[in-house]
Design a protein around this motif. Structure first.
Motif, PDB file in Angstrom:
ATOM      1  N   GLU A   1       0.819  -1.216   0.000  1.00  0.00           N
ATOM      2  CA  GLU A   1       0.000   0.000   0.000  1.00  0.00           C
ATOM      3  C   GLU A   1       0.852   1.265   0.000  1.00  0.00           C
ATOM      4  OE1 GLU A   1      -3.465   0.011   0.243  1.00  0.00           O
ATOM      5  OE2 GLU A   1      -3.440  -2.176   0.111  1.00  0.00           O
ATOM      6  N   SER A   2       0.265   2.352  -0.505  1.00  0.00           N
ATOM      7  CA  SER A   2       0.828   3.675  -0.248  1.00  0.00           C
ATOM      8  C   SER A   2       0.442   4.083   1.167  1.00  0.00           C
ATOM      9  CB  SER A   2       0.271   4.696  -1.234  1.00  0.00           C
ATOM     10  OG  SER A   2       0.779   4.454  -2.535  1.00  0.00           O
ATOM     11  N   HIS A   3       1.277   4.889   1.801  1.00  0.00           N
ATOM     12  CA  HIS A   3       0.975   5.400   3.140  1.00  0.00           C
ATOM     13  C   HIS A   3       1.369   6.872   3.200  1.00  0.00           C
ATOM     14  CE1 HIS A   3      -0.003   1.413   4.650  1.00  0.00           C
ATOM     15  NE2 HIS A   3       1.117   0.944   4.112  1.00  0.00           N
ATOM     16  N   SER A   4       0.985   7.534   4.295  1.00  0.00           N
ATOM     17  CA  SER A   4       1.341   8.945   4.446  1.00  0.00           C
ATOM     18  C   SER A   4       1.376   9.295   5.925  1.00  0.00           C
ATOM     19  CB  SER A   4       0.312   9.831   3.726  1.00  0.00           C
ATOM     20  OG  SER A   4      -0.911   9.841   4.436  1.00  0.00           O
ATOM     21  N   MET A   5       1.700  10.546   6.193  1.00  0.00           N
ATOM     22  CA  MET A   5       1.676  11.028   7.575  1.00  0.00           C
ATOM     23  C   MET A   5       0.977  12.372   7.630  1.00  0.00           C
ATOM     24  SD  MET A   5       2.194  11.053  10.750  1.00  0.00           S
ATOM     25  CE  MET A   5       3.335   9.812  11.353  1.00  0.00           C
TER      26      MET A   5
ATOM     27  N   HIS B   1      -1.785  10.488  11.991  1.00  0.00           N
ATOM     28  CA  HIS B   1      -2.362   9.305  11.354  1.00  0.00           C
ATOM     29  C   HIS B   1      -1.985   9.263   9.888  1.00  0.00           C
ATOM     30  CE1 HIS B   1      -5.550  11.570   9.209  1.00  0.00           C
ATOM     31  NE2 HIS B   1      -5.549  12.348  10.276  1.00  0.00           N
ATOM     32  N   CYS B   2      -2.198   8.090   9.307  1.00  0.00           N
ATOM     33  CA  CYS B   2      -2.007   7.929   7.868  1.00  0.00           C
ATOM     34  C   CYS B   2      -3.245   8.484   7.162  1.00  0.00           C
ATOM     35  CB  CYS B   2      -1.826   6.450   7.544  1.00  0.00           C
ATOM     36  SG  CYS B   2      -1.612   6.130   5.781  1.00  0.00           S
ATOM     37  N   GLY B   3      -3.031   9.201   6.071  1.00  0.00           N
ATOM     38  CA  GLY B   3      -4.163   9.768   5.328  1.00  0.00           C
ATOM     39  C   GLY B   3      -4.305   9.160   3.947  1.00  0.00           C
ATOM     40  N   ALA B   4      -3.577   8.074   3.689  1.00  0.00           N
ATOM     41  CA  ALA B   4      -3.668   7.443   2.362  1.00  0.00           C
ATOM     42  C   ALA B   4      -5.046   6.804   2.188  1.00  0.00           C
ATOM     43  CB  ALA B   4      -2.577   6.385   2.204  1.00  0.00           C
ATOM     44  N   ALA B   5      -5.493   6.722   0.936  1.00  0.00           N
ATOM     45  CA  ALA B   5      -6.823   6.179   0.640  1.00  0.00           C
ATOM     46  C   ALA B   5      -6.816   4.644   0.773  1.00  0.00           C
ATOM     47  CB  ALA B   5      -7.233   6.571  -0.781  1.00  0.00           C
TER      48      ALA B   5
ATOM     49  N   GLN C   1      -9.683   3.034   6.545  1.00  0.00           N
ATOM     50  CA  GLN C   1      -9.063   1.718   6.678  1.00  0.00           C
ATOM     51  C   GLN C   1      -7.632   1.824   7.237  1.00  0.00           C
ATOM     52  OE1 GLN C   1      -8.294  -0.413   3.020  1.00  0.00           O
ATOM     53  NE2 GLN C   1      -8.641  -2.399   4.011  1.00  0.00           N
ATOM     54  N   HIS C   2      -6.890   2.839   6.782  1.00  0.00           N
ATOM     55  CA  HIS C   2      -5.505   2.978   7.259  1.00  0.00           C
ATOM     56  C   HIS C   2      -5.469   3.300   8.752  1.00  0.00           C
ATOM     57  CE1 HIS C   2      -3.044   2.848   3.472  1.00  0.00           C
ATOM     58  NE2 HIS C   2      -4.284   2.857   2.998  1.00  0.00           N
ATOM     59  N   ILE C   3      -6.457   4.081   9.228  1.00  0.00           N
ATOM     60  CA  ILE C   3      -6.515   4.368  10.669  1.00  0.00           C
ATOM     61  C   ILE C   3      -7.025   3.135  11.420  1.00  0.00           C
ATOM     62  CG2 ILE C   3      -7.572   5.811  12.453  1.00  0.00           C
ATOM     63  CD1 ILE C   3      -7.688   8.079  10.362  1.00  0.00           C
TER      64      ILE C   3
HETATM   65 CU   LIG Z   1      -1.313   3.966   5.660  1.00  0.00          CU
END
Ligand SMILES: [Cu+2]
Length: 320
Positions: free
Chosen positions: A87-91, A128-132, A136-138
């Protein structure tokens, strides 16, 4: 005249006092704090009996690491997304004022991202992660806390606590793949506190081995984050009253003598509790919404003379 002025014995004394006052009034010099996290799609244990769950995490744990800086500090952040991830992830740091399309954008597997921000607002904030799809990522575990201590330090309005604890509540969705259930608030089975159901509650879970502890009369400061997907938290200390509540953790937003404080989704606040000094007591810190409490959102705080001296201090504020 000049010589006479300088020779006045009171002058150096006054000068010294003024310099001392200036020195004391100086806030701590701002610093740069380097923070690096690695997105890890890995299995974690989500209860006290060892049930495994296919989580998405920062650094392999739910919640991610505690980030702590002082107001005015620069956070120098790097997110690594290894090519072994799918997956892609973010902060997304709630303590940052930046550009959602730039600093908070998604990082593909095999890439990393670096950005900085100045933590100009004191308080406690979710990250938190804000990736689409973000829900689900949270829900799968990509969240944590950043504490920004006020640059003025402690004061009468914001007294130094004897112990500090981080509590982060979230909703547990056993079907990790069902994004729509997470968005629509269907199928959440349990409440997680710092990543586990009844994490610190031996009363409701015989497998629980941890509790929060303090000595009678100590000021216990709880840094609380509501990392639920959809539900607010009715945060209440059973057999106690919050001595002070600092909304968003900012000492300028202080409430006194609060029984239950509603913490919105993605909000964080600071809660001070002071137990009776003359005898041992216990509190159950709960989400008083019973559907959440009885699914795992109960934390026992034991106020006893032989409280573990290490708990709630230094690096022991988020107990794993
Ligand atoms: Cu993520």
């Amino acid at each position: 005249m000049k010589i006479k002025f300088l020779s006045n014995p009171a002058i150096p004394q006054v000068f010294g006092i003024v310099m001392l006052a200036l020195f004391i009034a100086q806030p701590v010099a701002a610093k740069t704090v380097k923070v690096t996290m690695t997105a890890k799609e890995s299995t974690v244990v989500i209860d006290n009996k060892g049930t495994e769950y296919p989580a998405w995490t920062y650094d392999g744990k739910i919640p991610g690491p505690v980030v702590r800086v002082t107001e005015g500090d620069t956070v120098d952040f790097t997110l690594i997304n290894p090519d072994t991830n799918k997956e892609s992830h973010s902060m997304d740091f709630h303590a940052a004022v930046v550009d959602v399309l730039k600093e908070f954008s998604e990082v593909k597997p095999g890439e990393s991202k670096h950005f900085t921000f100045v933590a100009n607002h004191p308080g406690v904030f979710m990250y938190h992660c804000g990736a689409a799809t973000m829900a689900q990522h949270i829900a799968r575990g990509m969240y944590g806390i950043i504490i920004v201590d006020p640059k003025e330090g402690y004061s009468e309005a914001y007294p130094k606590p004897d112990r500090e604890y981080v509590l982060i509540q979230s909703q547990y969705f056993p079907n990790a793949k069902d994004k729509n259930a997470m968005i629509e608030n269907r199928g959440w089975a349990d409440s997680l506190i710092n990543g586990k159901i009844f994490h610190y509650d031996p009363v409701h879970d015989e497998n629980a081995s941890l509790t929060l502890q303090s000595k009678p009369g100590e000021r216990v400061r709880i840094f609380f984050v509501n990392a639920n997907i959809n539900n607010p938290v009715a945060f209440h200390p059973i057999a106690g009253i919050w001595d002070k509540v600092y909304i968003s953790g900012n000492p300028k937003n202080t409430l006194y003598g609060i029984q239950t404080y509603n913490v919105a989704v993605a909000e964080a606040s600071i809660f001070d509790l002071v137990s009776p000094a003359d005898h041992p007591t216990n509190n159950a810190i709960v989400d008083h919404a019973m559907g959440a409490a009885l699914r795992g959102a109960i934390t026992v705080l034991m106020n006893m003379p032989d409280a573990d001296p290490k708990l709630g201090k230094g690096d022991n504020i988020l107990i794993r």
